[in-house]
Design a protein around this motif. Sequence first.
Motif: not given
Length: 125
Positions: A67-71
């Motif tokens: 999936g998408l991982q946001c930092f």
Amino acid sequence: MAEPQLVKTRVQAGIWEGELTGPDAAPVIEVTHLGDPVEGVEVSAVAGRAQVWLVRFPLPAGRLTDGLQCFVLSDAGTGVTLGTVTVQVDLPDEANLRAEVELLRAELELLKAAFRRHCVDTGAV
């Protein structure tokens, strides 16, 4: 002073790099993922360029999942969000909509912070 601007320059060997322009002194940058701090953030002056800072941090392998991982990168002194780094890993087709919503939420948080800053700066509270 101009608004700080953070621009990605590259990702190499699992290290994200970007340039931050604007601050006179080296800012303390905090990187978080799902509200938890990411270790190893480095900020250094760019030689020969005033008010330009190199920002680097390792993308933690333990936090990269499908999936998408946001930092989220923010100024630890002011709490101002400077930008986000989004990493996409093997998105299955059925998760596309959820991933898009997560990305939109992260972008909305950036817009909200910028709008609030604008309101405070212009006195339109």
